[in-house]
Write a protein that holds these residues in place. Sequence first.
Motif, short mmCIF file in Angstrom:
data_model
loop_
_atom_site.label_atom_id
_atom_site.label_comp_id
_atom_site.label_asym_id
_atom_site.label_seq_id
_atom_site.Cartn_x
_atom_site.Cartn_y
_atom_site.Cartn_z
N UNK A 153 46.23 45.50 71.85
CA UNK A 153 47.48 45.68 72.58
C UNK A 153 48.68 45.18 71.74
N UNK A 154 48.49 44.02 71.16
CA UNK A 154 49.58 43.45 70.36
C UNK A 154 49.81 44.28 69.09
N UNK A 155 48.71 44.72 68.50
CA UNK A 155 48.79 45.50 67.25
C UNK A 155 49.58 46.81 67.46
N UNK A 156 49.40 47.40 68.65
CA UNK A 156 50.07 48.68 68.92
C UNK A 156 51.56 48.51 69.23
N UNK A 157 51.92 47.37 69.83
CA UNK A 157 53.33 47.20 70.27
C UNK A 157 53.87 45.84 69.85
N UNK A 187 61.54 49.97 79.32
CA UNK A 187 60.24 49.38 79.68
C UNK A 187 60.33 47.85 79.68
N UNK A 188 61.00 47.34 78.65
CA UNK A 188 61.10 45.88 78.53
C UNK A 188 61.90 45.31 79.69
N UNK A 189 63.04 45.95 79.98
CA UNK A 189 63.87 45.42 81.06
C UNK A 189 63.16 45.55 82.41
N UNK A 190 62.39 46.61 82.54
CA UNK A 190 61.61 46.76 83.79
C UNK A 190 60.57 45.65 83.92
N UNK A 191 59.93 45.36 82.81
CA UNK A 191 58.90 44.32 82.81
C UNK A 191 59.51 42.96 83.13
N UNK A 222 54.25 44.89 81.54
CA UNK A 222 54.37 45.60 80.27
C UNK A 222 53.02 46.22 79.88
N UNK A 223 51.97 45.45 80.10
CA UNK A 223 50.61 45.93 79.81
C UNK A 223 50.28 47.14 80.68
N UNK A 224 50.63 47.00 81.95
CA UNK A 224 50.36 48.12 82.87
C UNK A 224 51.12 49.37 82.46
N UNK A 225 52.39 49.19 82.09
CA UNK A 225 53.20 50.35 81.71
C UNK A 225 52.62 51.03 80.48
N UNK A 263 51.75 52.68 84.27
CA UNK A 263 51.98 52.29 85.65
C UNK A 263 53.38 51.68 85.77
N UNK A 264 54.38 52.50 86.08
CA UNK A 264 55.75 52.01 86.14
C UNK A 264 56.03 51.33 87.47
#
Lengths: 629, 291
Positions: free
Chosen positions: B213-217, B3-7, B282-285, B290-291
Motif C-alpha cells: 500500500x505504501x509502495x503504491x502511494x 482524496x486526501x482532504x476527504x480522508x 484513504x486505504x478504503x478509497x 470506497x468514497x
Amino acid sequence: MSFIFYIVFFICLIFQYSLSQIIFESPLSKRNANYVINARLDTDQKVVYASEKLQWKNISNHPVRELQFHLYLNAFRNLKSTFLSKLHYRHRRFSRLDSTKLGGIDIDRLVVDGKYDLTSKIEFIQPDDGNICDSTVVRVSLPIAVLPSKEITIEIGFCSRLPRIIARTGYVYDFFLLGQWFPKIGVLEDGQWNCHQFHINSEFFSDFGVYEVNMTLPVEYIVEATGILIDLEEGDSLKTMHFRAEDVHDFALTAWPKFKKHTKMIEDVEVNLLYAAEHSGQIDRYLQAISVAIKYLGNWLKPYPYPNLTVVDVPLFAGGASGMEYPCFITTLSLWGAPSDVKLYPEEVTIHEYAHQYFYGLLASNEVEEPWLDEGFTSYATNKVMNYMFGRHSSFSTLFNIHKGQFDSHKNSYMRQPTLDFVLKPSWEFSTGGYGFTQYDKPVLILQTLENLLGEETMNKILSTYFDRWQFKHPTSEDFFVVVNEIAPQNMDWFLIKALQTTEVIDYSVLSISNEIMDRKKYCPTIYTSEVLVKREGTFQIPVEICFTFENGDTLMREWNGNETEQVYTFQHSSPLIAAQIDPMNKICLDLNWTNNSKTVSPQKGAFYRHWLNSLKLYQQALVNMLTF
Amino acid sequence: MIMISQAIKYGIRRSWKLKEILLLFLGINLSLSLFFLLPYLKTFSDFFSDRLAGQVLGKSNLYLYYAEFYHYMKADVLSGKRFVLAGAVCYYLISLIFSGGLLFFLGNSRVVKWGIFFKESWNYLWRMLKFALLLVSLLFIVTFVDLLIILPLTNLLPRPFVEDVYFWFYSGAFIFIMLSWLLVILLFDICRVILVENDYRSIILTFLESIRFFYRHPVKIVYLNLSLLLLFATLTFIFWFLQKYIPGSNEWGILLGFCLLQITIYLQYWIKFARYGAILKFYRILVYNHY
C-alpha cells in the motif's frame, strides 16, 4: 661637518631603534631570568630547533653552585614519566598518548659564560618522587659559584619534539601551541632551587625577565605569541618573527595557517583575537567578555600593565589546547552556534583565562606548591566579572529558564564531595578529581564567605593591598593571610586556617518551630510563646545570624556563635512565629545545605505546585507522543 | 488532493465523535501521570514544603536549590524516576491493549459501546502485541542499515574536524535516521489499520500488505500524515505559547495551567486518532474505491 652629522644621525637611529624595543620605561620586576631564543619550527616534523641564551642573576643572598632547569616537554618523553604514568583516564582534556605522538626536549649544548661547556655534566634529577623514568628536571654543577647579585650567561642548544596536544602544548594537524617548549630555569629561594617535576596536576613557577624570541616558520602560518612583534622578515617560503616581552615569566606561541585575526583596542590594550573561521559568529561574544574583564579587573585590582593581549580561540579539533594562560596570551574555546543562554563558552573560559593574567601573571605565586593562589583566586575573580556581566543567578546558564550562576556551579561541586580533600596542599599530592574541586570550587566559596564576613569594601582593600605589595614577587598563602589580618578588623586565622587546611564542613539547620498560647486568663491580649530549635550539623563552627519572622510582620535578628550542637530560642510575642532562617543573607557560602537553613510553620506550596504542573506537562505530553496511541 | 482532504475530513469528524474513547485515553494518561509522578513529587514536597527555599522556587527556577534537592534526596529521586519510567511502559501496554477497540470504532459509524470496545480490544490484543515486537525489531534493523549507509560517508568529511561541516553532516545523519524511524512507525500504523479493516490473522501478511500500500502511494500517504502532523504541532505550539502567560505562582494560575493542559491533551488525542481515521479512509478509497 657632514661626517659628524652622519655619526649623530646614526647614533640617534640606533638609540631610537633600541628605545622602540623597550615596552616599559622602567622594569616592573626584578628581571633576573632573561631569555633570547632563536628557534625554527619544522611544521612537517613537528620539531623546534633552537638555541637559547639565558642571562640569569642570583638575587638570593647565597652563592649558587648548581643550576636546575625544567624540561617540561620531557613529561611526554615516555609513558613511565611521572606525568604520563598517572594518566590513567581522560583528565582535563588530556587524551591518552600513544608512543608515536610523544614529545620531549633534547639538550645538545650547554655552555656557561661562553667558556664552560657543561653539556656532559647535565644530570636528570627527580626531587619529588625519585621516579628515574622522569626527566623533567635537570641539574648542572657549576665550575665556580655564582655569588649573590652576580649574573651568568647560559647558552643552550636544544631541540623540542612536540607531542600531539597534551596539557595545553603540542600540535594537532597543522595547528601548533608552543607552551613550556624550552629549557626554563627554576626559581632560587633562600639558596635552594624550587624546581619541581612536571606532575599531572601541577602547573608552573618561574622568575620574571625579558624574552626575546626569533621564531622562523613557514610564511603561510598566522602567528601570535607572548609579547609584541618587533620585527618580521619574510622570505619565499619562510619568515622570521621577532617577539619581545618584558616582565613576564614565560613565553608561548601559537601558529596555524587557517587562523583569522581581529584586533581591537580596549582600554589601551591591543587585543588580538585569533579565531577559527567557523567561530566568526562568536567574535562579539569574545570581545564583549574580554572588554568587560579588562575594565572590571582594571578597576577592581589594577589596570592590566602590558600593551597587548592575545586571545586564541582554539579550533575544536585542537580543543585540548584551550583554556590555558600564558603571559599576555590566553587560549580559550567557543563552539559553532553555541547558544547565548550558556555562558561557559566563550565567556567564562575567556574571562577566567584573562583573570589568570593577574594571579598567575602578575603575582606569579608558586602554582606547583600552592595552586589555590592562582586557580582559586582566578575563579573567584571570574565569578565576580561574570556576575557583574550577567547577574548573580544567570552568570552560568539560563537554559530552559533555569537560572544557574557561576557561584551555583562551584557550590554544587563542593556540595558533592566536601570532605574529599583540603585546599592548602602541593598540587602533586592531589587525586585527580580532588584537585579541581579543592583548587577551583572550594576557594571561591572560601573567598566569597570571607568577603561576606568582612564586607565588600574591606575585601577590596585586602586585594588591592595584596596586589600592590606582592605583584611580581611570588606571594605565598602566608603573605595573603598577613594582609587579611592587617586590614580586617579582627584576626581571621580562625576562619582561613580551618577553611583551607581542614575538610571540616559548615552546615546549620532549623529543626523545629513551635507556638503556644500563654494562659489567656493572665495575658490579655493573647501572648504566644514560640520556641525554635536550631542545630549545627557540621564540625566547622562559625557565628551566624538568625532571622525570626512573626505573623504580624515583625522580625527579630539574633546572633548565634554556632558553637553548641543545638540551641533553643524562646520568644514571647503578641503574634505567633511563622518562620526562622539561619544566615538569611546567605553569607556563609560554605554552608553545605542552604535549604535546611530555614523552617516555616505553614507549608510552602508555591514551589510544589509549579513543579507539579511542570512535571505533569512534560510527562503527559511524553505519553501522548509515545510510539503508539 | 481531493482524496486526501476527504480522508482527513473523515478522520477529524469520526475521531471527534469518539468522545468517550478520547476521554478514556485522556483519563488513562492523567491518572497514570498522577500516580507514577507521585513518589517523585512527594520527595520534592518533603524537601521544600516547610522551607523558605520553597517560597523562592515558587517564583523562579533557581538551579542551586534544585541541585541541593537532587543531591540530598538522591536515592528517593532515583527511585521516583524509575517509577516514572515504569509508568511510561505501563501506558504503552495499556494503549496497545485498547488500540484494537479504538480502530474498530474509527472504522465504522457506530456509537461507542464499551462492551464492543473491550471485546474488539481483546480480539486484536495478541496481534497488536506481535506488531509491537515487530516494530522494535524493525527499528533496530533500520538503524543498523542507516549506520551502514552513513558510516562510510564519514570518510568524505574534512580532516581536521570543522565544526559546522560536521554539525550539518551529523544533523543530516540524525534526521535521516529519524525519518527512517518515522517511516517504520508509519508502516506499523498502516499495518494496524489494515489489520482491523481486513481482520487479517497473519501479521506478516498484514505487514506485506501495508508495504504494498505504501509502495503504491508513497507521496500521498506522506502528504496525508504530514498535514495532520502539522496540525498536531501547531496545537502543541499554541499550548506552549499560551502557558507562558499563565502565572505559575498562585493556585488559580496552577488550576488554569492544569485545565489548559488537559484540554490540549484531549485535542492532541483527537488529532492523533484523526490520523488513524484518515489512513483508514484513504486505504478504503485507494484499495476498495470506497468514497
